[in-house]
Design an enzyme around this catalytic site. Sequence first.
Site, PDB file in Angstrom:
ATOM      1  CB  ALA A  13       5.093 -23.276 -17.966  1.00  0.00           C
ATOM      2  CD  GLU A  33       9.447 -16.431 -25.302  1.00  0.00           C
ATOM      3  OE1 GLU A  33       8.930 -16.841 -24.256  1.00  0.00           O
ATOM      4  OE2 GLU A  33      10.683 -16.283 -25.443  1.00  0.00           O
ATOM      5  CB  ALA A  34      11.858 -12.401 -24.387  1.00  0.00           C
ATOM      6  CD1 TRP A  63      16.484 -16.328 -21.891  1.00  0.00           C
ATOM      7  CD2 TRP A  63      16.499 -14.099 -21.684  1.00  0.00           C
ATOM      8  NE1 TRP A  63      15.175 -15.886 -21.945  1.00  0.00           N
ATOM      9  CE2 TRP A  63      15.163 -14.530 -21.820  1.00  0.00           C
ATOM     10  CE3 TRP A  63      16.749 -12.734 -21.537  1.00  0.00           C
ATOM     11  CZ2 TRP A  63      14.088 -13.643 -21.813  1.00  0.00           C
ATOM     12  CZ3 TRP A  63      15.684 -11.855 -21.532  1.00  0.00           C
ATOM     13  CH2 TRP A  63      14.364 -12.300 -21.671  1.00  0.00           C
ATOM     14  N   GLY A  93      12.333 -23.926 -23.016  1.00  0.00           N
ATOM     15  CA  GLY A  93      13.196 -25.096 -22.891  1.00  0.00           C
ATOM     16  C   GLY A  93      12.762 -26.235 -23.799  1.00  0.00           C
ATOM     17  CG  ASN A  97      14.057 -29.979 -23.693  1.00  0.00           C
ATOM     18  OD1 ASN A  97      13.947 -30.674 -24.693  1.00  0.00           O
ATOM     19  ND2 ASN A  97      13.076 -29.817 -22.836  1.00  0.00           N
ATOM     20  CD1 TRP A 500      21.612 -25.508 -19.540  1.00  0.00           C
ATOM     21  CD2 TRP A 500      21.910 -27.685 -19.930  1.00  0.00           C
ATOM     22  NE1 TRP A 500      22.809 -25.671 -20.184  1.00  0.00           N
ATOM     23  CE2 TRP A 500      23.017 -26.986 -20.437  1.00  0.00           C
ATOM     24  CE3 TRP A 500      21.870 -29.084 -20.051  1.00  0.00           C
ATOM     25  CZ2 TRP A 500      24.082 -27.628 -21.065  1.00  0.00           C
ATOM     26  CZ3 TRP A 500      22.926 -29.724 -20.663  1.00  0.00           C
ATOM     27  CH2 TRP A 500      24.018 -28.998 -21.169  1.00  0.00           C
ATOM     28  CG  HIS A 501      17.163 -30.257 -15.097  1.00  0.00           C
ATOM     29  ND1 HIS A 501      17.520 -31.571 -14.852  1.00  0.00           N
ATOM     30  CD2 HIS A 501      16.910 -30.195 -16.429  1.00  0.00           C
ATOM     31  CE1 HIS A 501      17.491 -32.261 -15.974  1.00  0.00           C
ATOM     32  NE2 HIS A 501      17.132 -31.455 -16.950  1.00  0.00           N
ATOM     33  CB  ALA A 535      10.718 -24.799 -13.697  1.00  0.00           C
TER      34      ALA A 535
END
Length: 566
Positions: A13, A33-34, A63, A93, A97, A500-501, A535
């Site tokens: 996103a 962003e990390a 992570w 993702g 993904n 993973w959702h 999400a």
Amino acid sequence: MNTDTLILGGGSAGCVLAARLSEDPHREIVLVEAGRNVSVGDIPAEVQARYPGRAYLDRANIWCRLTALMGGAARNAGRRPRRYEQARILGGGSAINALMANRGAPGDYDEWEALGAEGWNWEACLPVFRAMEADRDFGGPLHGSDGPLVLRRIGDAQISPFVDRVMRTLDRRGHPIRPDQNGIWEDGTFRGVVAVDDRGERQPTSLAYLTPEVRRRPNLTILTGHVATRLLFEGTRAIGAEVEAAGNERHTIDARQIVLGAGAIHSPTLLLRSGIGPAGELRALGIPVLCDRRGVGRNLMEHPSIAVATWLPPGARERNPGEHHEQAIWRYSSGLSGTPAGDMHAAILSRAGWHSVGLRTGSLFFWVNKSCSRGFLRLVSRDPAVEPEVDFRMLSDERDLTRLKAALRMGAEVLLDPGMDGVRDVVFPASYTPRVAGIAAPGAWNAMQRGALAGLLDGAGPLRAALIHAVVTQGITLRELVSDDDALTEFVRLNVGGTWHPSGTCRMGQADDPLAVTSPLGAVLGVEGLYVADASVMPSIPRANTNMPTIMIAERIAGFIRDGHR
Ligand SMILES: Cc1cc2nc3c(=O)[nH]c(=O)nc-3n(C[C@H](O)[C@H](O)[C@H](O)COP(=O)(O)OP(=O)(O)OC[C@H]3O[C@@H](n4cnc5c(N)ncnc54)[C@H](O)[C@@H]3O)c2cc1C
């Protein structure tokens, strides 16, 4: 540092938000962003690959401290959290993904509206889905042709003999082969729709949206390797965030407006750390309460999963190790009272991993696509380095357990069907347990060990079943599970995994809904200048892999912010 709009989290996103909001040259955007950067010409090979089975196992992309409780516990034992992979890389993702690109049923979005997310019905969302995609196979009212994400279906030359035969067997058993997973919502089997570009490569949103042209915009700054630790407020107005760069140096970024795109685990975590959430829980941790919102971290959703697998004879194996593996899907309706059509999903996988054993294992990976169980996450420490406690409470709603047990039985029947003769060998139950995750970690040692085991299993002949039951399933046989309901219940409760959702932890709803966190525009209720657009905001879980729905959410909320809706 000072900006107009600060986006925290550059995942599926976040990159969309940055690209869309920076289209306005008068608006300064900073994206934080990390994880590491991903750009054209600087993309790790395992991320670029069409075969996705290495990207999410690479610790550099996730992570590493995040764990989650999935289902139940063994008798006389407590529940044990497992590692839960979530992306930490630009593109999120979409960079790690499985590339599946579908939207779910029209009814999923009508349900969002019915749950209080006014304006999120199918009629309103479909044009956005269309605008996001360039479908290379189908046109017409359900498809787009010139969006940033190229979509295609697995072709005849790519499909593995195993996957092809499962589809034909299912067709014969009354589950017709259909042409288009993103067409009319109906049951059947479908070649998978994947987001693979014309060069056969992955398209994370960090490439598809943050193109070289977009990155050159003078009003867009992208900071990778920076972790947002907390939001800053003046009264109830968000005015910036504290971020930590590599080497622990902390600084603040002031902003007129903040948009969270840190995903369904970390967006609510940031809210909680900043004093927005259930007051009692925050006070217990010594966090000053800015806004008492009970819904933050609640309504945590997933698609609970279980698999049935088979050892593949040599002729049934994937011919091209670089090929995408989730080649087809089976959608069916459980018929269970109170569940909608197409509530069940099985990914038909040509292989189960990057290693030699994975290449020799085909599977039906089932999940409850319209799950009813709801979990939660909560902070356990004020320390930003400590991950929240995540408990999916999978199968806590009996309907999910019933459906997953029936799925395992059906999977066994399908793989043992005489129509599968020649493309399957020993059939066994499987799931993504911590043991499997450990074995699956990419690396020379694991590759060597799996190579030796694969050789042993290939050469075992009539002893293969015994060897699989001893080494792979650790004594559990499919026969035992399908003939003993208690054993099946225990197996499914213990071994249920996710897909993973994660979603739903800052769900949209009406202002008078005590469990809503965001308005239908994505604005966090009870404060000003703060949005969530990932999400997390889904009111209920769609019958879909969640990447395309999340990108659609980001597109729409970016539009609301750009157009100045309040
Ligand atoms: C292994 C795996 C396989 C999947 N397979 C599929 C599939 O095949 N098809 C599909 O449709 N969906 C799939 N999904 C799900 C899909 O990718 C997600 O639904 C989607 O990426 C969610 O997008 P998001 O923007 O909400 O979160 P994410 O994409 O996870 O992005 C969140 C980003 O925020 C960053 N972040 C978090 N906290 C901070 C912080 N404090 N400071 C700075 N940055 C932060 C993270 O590093 C991350 O990059 C899969 C997901 C995974 C993990």
